[in-house]
Design an enzyme around this catalytic site. Structure first.
Site, PDB file in Angstrom:
ATOM      1  N   LYS A  15       3.736   5.671  -6.755  1.00  0.00           N
ATOM      2  CA  LYS A  15       3.576   4.908  -5.508  1.00  0.00           C
ATOM      3  C   LYS A  15       4.671   3.840  -5.370  1.00  0.00           C
ATOM      4  CE  LYS A  15      -0.596   3.477  -6.514  1.00  0.00           C
ATOM      5  NZ  LYS A  15      -0.669   4.081  -7.869  1.00  0.00           N
ATOM      6  N   ARG A  90      -8.068  -0.344  -2.848  1.00  0.00           N
ATOM      7  CA  ARG A  90      -8.420   0.361  -4.076  1.00  0.00           C
ATOM      8  C   ARG A  90      -9.922   0.500  -4.256  1.00  0.00           C
ATOM      9  NH1 ARG A  90      -3.596  -0.888  -7.280  1.00  0.00           N
ATOM     10  NH2 ARG A  90      -3.717  -0.140  -9.411  1.00  0.00           N
ATOM     11  N   ARG A 129       7.127   3.787 -18.849  1.00  0.00           N
ATOM     12  CA  ARG A 129       7.596   2.974 -17.711  1.00  0.00           C
ATOM     13  C   ARG A 129       8.151   1.627 -18.171  1.00  0.00           C
ATOM     14  NH1 ARG A 129       3.718   1.796 -12.664  1.00  0.00           N
ATOM     15  NH2 ARG A 129       2.330   0.876 -14.197  1.00  0.00           N
ATOM     16  N   ARG A 162       5.112  -3.378 -19.298  1.00  0.00           N
ATOM     17  CA  ARG A 162       3.920  -4.112 -18.867  1.00  0.00           C
ATOM     18  C   ARG A 162       2.837  -4.049 -19.918  1.00  0.00           C
ATOM     19  NH1 ARG A 162       2.679  -1.927 -12.875  1.00  0.00           N
ATOM     20  NH2 ARG A 162       0.571  -2.087 -13.712  1.00  0.00           N
ATOM     21  N   ARG A 173      -7.486   2.374 -17.034  1.00  0.00           N
ATOM     22  CA  ARG A 173      -7.061   2.287 -15.629  1.00  0.00           C
ATOM     23  C   ARG A 173      -7.285   3.611 -14.904  1.00  0.00           C
ATOM     24  NH1 ARG A 173      -1.326   0.597 -16.579  1.00  0.00           N
ATOM     25  NH2 ARG A 173      -1.017   0.844 -14.347  1.00  0.00           N
TER      26      ARG A 173
HETATM   27  P1  ADP Z   1      -0.157   0.772 -10.969  1.00  0.00           P
HETATM   28  O1  ADP Z   1       1.074   0.683 -10.119  1.00  0.00           O
HETATM   29  O2  ADP Z   1       0.159   1.185 -12.341  1.00  0.00           O
HETATM   30  O3  ADP Z   1      -1.243   1.582 -10.344  1.00  0.00           O
HETATM   31  P2  ADP Z   1      -0.665  -1.897 -10.057  1.00  0.00           P
HETATM   32  O4  ADP Z   1       0.592  -2.635 -10.287  1.00  0.00           O
HETATM   33  O5  ADP Z   1      -0.924  -1.398  -8.679  1.00  0.00           O
HETATM   34  O6  ADP Z   1      -0.718  -0.698 -11.106  1.00  0.00           O
HETATM   35  O7  ADP Z   1      -1.911  -2.753 -10.501  1.00  0.00           O
HETATM   36  C1  ADP Z   1      -1.953  -3.402 -11.747  1.00  0.00           C
HETATM   37  C2  ADP Z   1      -3.279  -4.126 -11.871  1.00  0.00           C
HETATM   38  O8  ADP Z   1      -3.368  -5.148 -10.867  1.00  0.00           O
HETATM   39  C3  ADP Z   1      -4.516  -3.282 -11.691  1.00  0.00           C
HETATM   40  O9  ADP Z   1      -4.920  -2.606 -12.883  1.00  0.00           O
HETATM   41  C4  ADP Z   1      -5.541  -4.339 -11.251  1.00  0.00           C
HETATM   42  O10 ADP Z   1      -5.979  -5.116 -12.357  1.00  0.00           O
HETATM   43  C5  ADP Z   1      -4.688  -5.248 -10.363  1.00  0.00           C
HETATM   44  N1  ADP Z   1      -4.711  -4.797  -8.961  1.00  0.00           N
HETATM   45  C6  ADP Z   1      -3.647  -4.370  -8.221  1.00  0.00           C
HETATM   46  N2  ADP Z   1      -4.029  -4.046  -6.993  1.00  0.00           N
HETATM   47  C7  ADP Z   1      -5.373  -4.263  -6.921  1.00  0.00           C
HETATM   48  C8  ADP Z   1      -6.352  -4.082  -5.913  1.00  0.00           C
HETATM   49  N3  ADP Z   1      -6.035  -3.612  -4.696  1.00  0.00           N
HETATM   50  N4  ADP Z   1      -7.632  -4.417  -6.211  1.00  0.00           N
HETATM   51  C9  ADP Z   1      -7.969  -4.895  -7.410  1.00  0.00           C
HETATM   52  N5  ADP Z   1      -7.096  -5.068  -8.419  1.00  0.00           N
HETATM   53  C10 ADP Z   1      -5.801  -4.745  -8.181  1.00  0.00           C
HETATM   54  P1  ADP Z   2       2.642   3.822  -9.573  1.00  0.00           P
HETATM   55  O1  ADP Z   2       3.197   2.727  -8.711  1.00  0.00           O
HETATM   56  O2  ADP Z   2       1.903   4.861  -8.769  1.00  0.00           O
HETATM   57  O3  ADP Z   2       1.839   3.303 -10.709  1.00  0.00           O
HETATM   58  P2  ADP Z   2       5.407   4.192 -10.479  1.00  0.00           P
HETATM   59  O4  ADP Z   2       6.207   4.377  -9.240  1.00  0.00           O
HETATM   60  O5  ADP Z   2       5.498   2.877 -11.151  1.00  0.00           O
HETATM   61  O6  ADP Z   2       3.867   4.618 -10.219  1.00  0.00           O
HETATM   62  O7  ADP Z   2       5.845   5.358 -11.501  1.00  0.00           O
HETATM   63  C1  ADP Z   2       5.294   5.425 -12.817  1.00  0.00           C
HETATM   64  C2  ADP Z   2       6.404   5.860 -13.801  1.00  0.00           C
HETATM   65  O8  ADP Z   2       6.737   7.222 -13.539  1.00  0.00           O
HETATM   66  C3  ADP Z   2       7.701   5.071 -13.672  1.00  0.00           C
HETATM   67  O9  ADP Z   2       8.250   4.922 -14.960  1.00  0.00           O
HETATM   68  C4  ADP Z   2       8.593   5.948 -12.775  1.00  0.00           C
HETATM   69  O10 ADP Z   2       9.975   5.775 -13.085  1.00  0.00           O
HETATM   70  C5  ADP Z   2       8.127   7.344 -13.146  1.00  0.00           C
HETATM   71  N1  ADP Z   2       8.133   8.289 -12.012  1.00  0.00           N
HETATM   72  C6  ADP Z   2       7.829   8.032 -10.711  1.00  0.00           C
HETATM   73  N2  ADP Z   2       7.904   9.153  -9.965  1.00  0.00           N
HETATM   74  C7  ADP Z   2       8.243  10.158 -10.814  1.00  0.00           C
HETATM   75  C8  ADP Z   2       8.470  11.578 -10.638  1.00  0.00           C
HETATM   76  N3  ADP Z   2       8.330  12.161  -9.449  1.00  0.00           N
HETATM   77  N4  ADP Z   2       8.801  12.286 -11.740  1.00  0.00           N
HETATM   78  C9  ADP Z   2       8.911  11.680 -12.961  1.00  0.00           C
HETATM   79  N5  ADP Z   2       8.715  10.352 -13.183  1.00  0.00           N
HETATM   80  C10 ADP Z   2       8.390   9.601 -12.121  1.00  0.00           C
END
Ligand code: ADP
Ligand code: ADP
Length: 216
Positions: A15, A90, A129, A162, A173
């Site tokens: 995302k 979420r 990541r 992270r 998660r």
């Molecule tokens: P990822 O990109 O790996 O899905 P995020 O960066 O979106 O993770 O979120 C990291 C953490 O921040 C989540 O595990 C949660 O603790 C918090 N968080 C982010 N967005 C939300 C949301 N919309 N509602 C509740 N907690 C959130």
């Molecule tokens: P999210 O925001 O949904 O948690 P991220 O964009 O942070 O996901 O991506 C999670 C990890 O996967 C990062 O290290 C990113 O570089 C990698 N990644 C993202 N898209 C792809 C893809 N299409 N193929 C392989 N690796 C990817």
């Protein structure tokens, strides 16, 4: 606010990666609730202190804190042209609150692209990541290397792993996603807004598919 998109998908689906590219192409702000929380952690604000208790455990920050924070961000002038939401909503309560907030402002969601990736791939992605300190740009030690080791290509800041990308927290998660966020798939499908994309394809191919869904 005119064009509003919600990127839905499990943690690690891509995302953040895709939102950064698409927001730039479409000229609308990329709003990541996770990035806003992490900025607050770094600046040690009250919001950051509250959020840390949940983030480090892989739990969601309570709706009461999160909804107000995102609505404040959406009320800023740069969101007049629209917004690309990443990681919000979420929970069903957040989704309902977003619909009401947009409606109050004479607006609505245009589309919800759902980036789907199988769980085993998510674990590999999250454990490899690396994230930049300044703005949260993401890299991967196998799939997206920075040009210079440990340095962000875009802003020159240092990359770090992270706290919540450790394996135990990652599994938690994904569980939280299945229990609390996955119900939004049916919620948006019912309104005809959901468009599923195979997120296990290479980054550029996922972008092409998403660009066909968002209208810009
Ligand atoms: P990822 O990109 O790996 O899905 P995020 O960066 O979106 O993770 O979120 C990291 C953490 O921040 C989540 O595990 C949660 O603790 C918090 N968080 C982010 N967005 C939300 C949301 N919309 N509602 C509740 N907690 C959130
Ligand atoms: P999210 O925001 O949904 O948690 P991220 O964009 O942070 O996901 O991506 C999670 C990890 O996967 C990062 O290290 C990113 O570089 C990698 N990644 C993202 N898209 C792809 C893809 N299409 N193929 C392989 N690796 C990817």
């Amino acid at each position: 606010m005119s064009r509003v998109y919600v990127l839905l998908g499990p943690p690690g689906a891509g995302k953040g990666t895709q939102a950064a590219i698409i927001a730039e192409k479409c000229g609308i702000p990329h709003i990541s609730s996770g990035n806003i929380f992490r900025e607050n952690l770094q600046n040690n604000t009250n919001l950051g202190k509250q959020a840390r208790l949940y983030m480090d455990k892989g739990e969601l920050v309570p709706d009461g804190v999160t909804i107000g924070m995102v609505e404040d961000r959406l009320s800023q002038p740069d969101c007049r042209e629209g917004a690309l939401l990443d990681g919000y909503p979420r929970t069903p309560t957040q989704a309902q609150a977003l619909n009401e907030f947009l409606k109050k402002n004479g607006n609505k969601i245009n589309a919800v692209p759902f980036i789907n990736v199988p769980s085993n791939e998510l674990i590999e992605r999250l454990s490899g990541r690396w994230t930049c300190k300044a703005e949260g740009h993401v890299y991967h030690l196998k799939y997206k290397l920075p040009k210079q080791a440990n340095i962000c290509d875009l802003d020159g800041s240092v990359l770090y792993q992270r706290e919540d990308d450790k394996r135990e927290t990652v599994e938690q998660r994904i569980k939280v996603y299945v229990e609390q966020t996955a119900p939004l798939i049916a919620f948006y499908k019912k309104d005809g807004l959901l468009f599923e994309v195979d997120g296990s394809l290479p980054i550029e191919q996922v972008t092409d598919k998403l660009m066909k869904i968002v209208n810009c």
